[in-house]
Write a protein that holds these residues in place. Sequence first.
Motif, PDB file in Angstrom:
ATOM      1  N   VAL A  44       0.831  -1.208   0.000  1.00 20.56           N
ATOM      2  CA  VAL A  44       0.000   0.000   0.000  1.00 20.56           C
ATOM      3  C   VAL A  44       0.864   1.256   0.000  1.00 20.56           C
ATOM      4  O   VAL A  44       0.545   2.237  -0.670  1.00 20.56           O
ATOM      5  N   SER A  45       1.981   1.229   0.714  1.00 18.63           N
ATOM      6  CA  SER A  45       2.857   2.405   0.769  1.00 18.63           C
ATOM      7  C   SER A  45       3.403   2.744  -0.607  1.00 18.63           C
ATOM      8  O   SER A  45       3.455   3.918  -1.001  1.00 18.63           O
ATOM      9  N   GLU A  46       3.819   1.732  -1.352  1.00 24.15           N
ATOM     10  CA  GLU A  46       4.352   1.957  -2.700  1.00 24.15           C
ATOM     11  C   GLU A  46       3.252   2.467  -3.634  1.00 24.15           C
ATOM     12  O   GLU A  46       3.460   3.384  -4.432  1.00 24.15           O
ATOM     13  N   ALA A  47       2.066   1.879  -3.532  1.00 26.21           N
ATOM     14  CA  ALA A  47       0.939   2.334  -4.354  1.00 26.21           C
ATOM     15  C   ALA A  47       0.575   3.771  -4.008  1.00 26.21           C
ATOM     16  O   ALA A  47       0.253   4.566  -4.894  1.00 26.21           O
ATOM     17  N   SER A  48       0.658   4.103  -2.743  1.00 30.12           N
ATOM     18  CA  SER A  48       0.373   5.470  -2.307  1.00 30.12           C
ATOM     19  C   SER A  48       1.372   6.447  -2.910  1.00 30.12           C
ATOM     20  O   SER A  48       1.011   7.508  -3.402  1.00 30.12           O
ATOM     21  N   ARG A  49       2.641   6.071  -2.871  1.00 34.40           N
ATOM     22  CA  ARG A  49       3.692   6.944  -3.408  1.00 34.40           C
ATOM     23  C   ARG A  49       3.534   7.124  -4.916  1.00 34.40           C
ATOM     24  O   ARG A  49       3.654   8.227  -5.435  1.00 34.40           O
ATOM     25  N   LEU A  50       3.238   6.029  -5.633  1.00 37.95           N
ATOM     26  CA  LEU A  50       3.130   6.102  -7.093  1.00 37.95           C
ATOM     27  C   LEU A  50       1.882   6.844  -7.561  1.00 37.95           C
ATOM     28  O   LEU A  50       1.911   7.557  -8.560  1.00 37.95           O
ATOM     29  N   SER A  51       0.784   6.673  -6.832  1.00 36.44           N
ATOM     30  CA  SER A  51      -0.487   7.259  -7.278  1.00 36.44           C
ATOM     31  C   SER A  51      -0.749   8.646  -6.714  1.00 36.44           C
ATOM     32  O   SER A  51      -1.579   9.379  -7.232  1.00 36.44           O
ATOM     33  N   GLY A  52      -0.072   8.997  -5.618  1.00 34.78           N
ATOM     34  CA  GLY A  52      -0.311  10.294  -5.000  1.00 34.78           C
ATOM     35  C   GLY A  52      -1.518  10.303  -4.084  1.00 34.78           C
ATOM     36  O   GLY A  52      -1.990  11.362  -3.679  1.00 34.78           O
ATOM     37  N   VAL A  53      -2.038   9.126  -3.762  1.00 32.58           N
ATOM     38  CA  VAL A  53      -3.180   8.996  -2.869  1.00 32.58           C
ATOM     39  C   VAL A  53      -2.652   8.533  -1.512  1.00 32.58           C
ATOM     40  O   VAL A  53      -1.776   7.680  -1.450  1.00 32.58           O
ATOM     41  N   SER A  54      -3.172   9.096  -0.449  1.00 30.11           N
ATOM     42  CA  SER A  54      -2.666   8.743   0.884  1.00 30.11           C
ATOM     43  C   SER A  54      -2.977   7.288   1.223  1.00 30.11           C
ATOM     44  O   SER A  54      -3.949   6.709   0.720  1.00 30.11           O
ATOM     45  N   ARG A  55      -2.155   6.725   2.083  1.00 31.93           N
ATOM     46  CA  ARG A  55      -2.385   5.349   2.534  1.00 31.93           C
ATOM     47  C   ARG A  55      -3.717   5.241   3.260  1.00 31.93           C
ATOM     48  O   ARG A  55      -4.444   4.260   3.098  1.00 31.93           O
ATOM     49  N   ASP A  56      -4.034   6.256   4.059  1.00 30.04           N
ATOM     50  CA  ASP A  56      -5.313   6.239   4.785  1.00 30.04           C
ATOM     51  C   ASP A  56      -6.486   6.150   3.811  1.00 30.04           C
ATOM     52  O   ASP A  56      -7.457   5.436   4.071  1.00 30.04           O
ATOM     53  N   ALA A  57      -6.398   6.895   2.706  1.00 30.64           N
ATOM     54  CA  ALA A  57      -7.483   6.866   1.722  1.00 30.64           C
ATOM     55  C   ALA A  57      -7.593   5.479   1.088  1.00 30.64           C
ATOM     56  O   ALA A  57      -8.704   4.969   0.877  1.00 30.64           O
ATOM     57  N   ILE A  58      -6.465   4.856   0.789  1.00 31.71           N
ATOM     58  CA  ILE A  58      -6.497   3.518   0.187  1.00 31.71           C
ATOM     59  C   ILE A  58      -7.148   2.530   1.155  1.00 31.71           C
ATOM     60  O   ILE A  58      -8.018   1.748   0.764  1.00 31.71           O
ATOM     61  N   TYR A  59      -6.734   2.567   2.417  1.00 36.40           N
ATOM     62  CA  TYR A  59      -7.340   1.665   3.407  1.00 36.40           C
ATOM     63  C   TYR A  59      -8.833   1.959   3.597  1.00 36.40           C
ATOM     64  O   TYR A  59      -9.645   1.041   3.742  1.00 36.40           O
ATOM     65  N   ARG A  60      -9.200   3.246   3.579  1.00 34.34           N
ATOM     66  CA  ARG A  60     -10.617   3.616   3.722  1.00 34.34           C
ATOM     67  C   ARG A  60     -11.424   3.094   2.541  1.00 34.34           C
ATOM     68  O   ARG A  60     -12.525   2.555   2.708  1.00 34.34           O
ATOM     69  N   HIS A  61     -10.875   3.223   1.331  1.00 30.30           N
ATOM     70  CA  HIS A  61     -11.592   2.746   0.146  1.00 30.30           C
ATOM     71  C   HIS A  61     -11.736   1.223   0.168  1.00 30.30           C
ATOM     72  O   HIS A  61     -12.788   0.691  -0.200  1.00 30.30           O
ATOM     73  N   ARG A  62     -10.695   0.536   0.628  1.00 33.63           N
ATOM     74  CA  ARG A  62     -10.787  -0.925   0.756  1.00 33.63           C
ATOM     75  C   ARG A  62     -11.902  -1.307   1.721  1.00 33.63           C
ATOM     76  O   ARG A  62     -12.693  -2.204   1.457  1.00 33.63           O
ATOM     77  N   ARG A  63     -11.942  -0.615   2.849  1.00 41.96           N
ATOM     78  CA  ARG A  63     -12.947  -0.921   3.868  1.00 41.96           C
ATOM     79  C   ARG A  63     -14.353  -0.636   3.324  1.00 41.96           C
ATOM     80  O   ARG A  63     -15.277  -1.421   3.543  1.00 41.96           O
ATOM     81  N   LEU A  64     -14.514   0.459   2.594  1.00 42.55           N
ATOM     82  CA  LEU A  64     -15.827   0.788   2.042  1.00 42.55           C
ATOM     83  C   LEU A  64     -16.296  -0.266   1.048  1.00 42.55           C
ATOM     84  O   LEU A  64     -17.467  -0.639   1.034  1.00 42.55           O
ATOM     85  N   ILE A  65     -15.372  -0.748   0.213  1.00 44.15           N
ATOM     86  CA  ILE A  65     -15.751  -1.767  -0.769  1.00 44.15           C
ATOM     87  C   ILE A  65     -16.134  -3.059  -0.061  1.00 44.15           C
ATOM     88  O   ILE A  65     -17.097  -3.728  -0.450  1.00 44.15           O
TER      89      ILE A  65
END
Length: 130
Positions: A44-65
């Motif tokens: 997730v950290s690498e995806a966050s760095r590459l996409s410019g989206v925060s790690r918190d947002a990625i985890y939040r989106h995973r939880r919502l799905i």
Amino acid sequence: MSLAIRLPEINVSEVIKPVKTSMEDIEIQKKLDVLALADKLGNVSEASRLSGVSRDAIYRHRRLIMQGGIDALRRQETPDLRHKNRPEEELEKVVIDFSLKNPHLGQAQTSRQLKANMDIEISPNGVRQI
């Protein structure tokens, strides 16, 4: 002598109007793309760095799905949300009514008239914001 020219048959297919994707659908697709990148990389950290989206947002989106599927990624509207610095509704109504009865007055004059006539203290900027 008559010359007959044979034209090839033309097959005409039905024209399908393209569907324009909405801005909300584009936002959801971007979120899904970032989640797919995180799954692909396994980090997730690498995806966050590459996409410019925060790690918190990625985890939040995973939880919502997981909780509600893809529709859970749609923006949630909060009806009747009033900002904490916004004046009370009664005051807004008084200022609007006064302004409609006196359209020739500007915001500074309206503020002074409200203070003098109705003992309502509101700044000219407050009148303009209402």
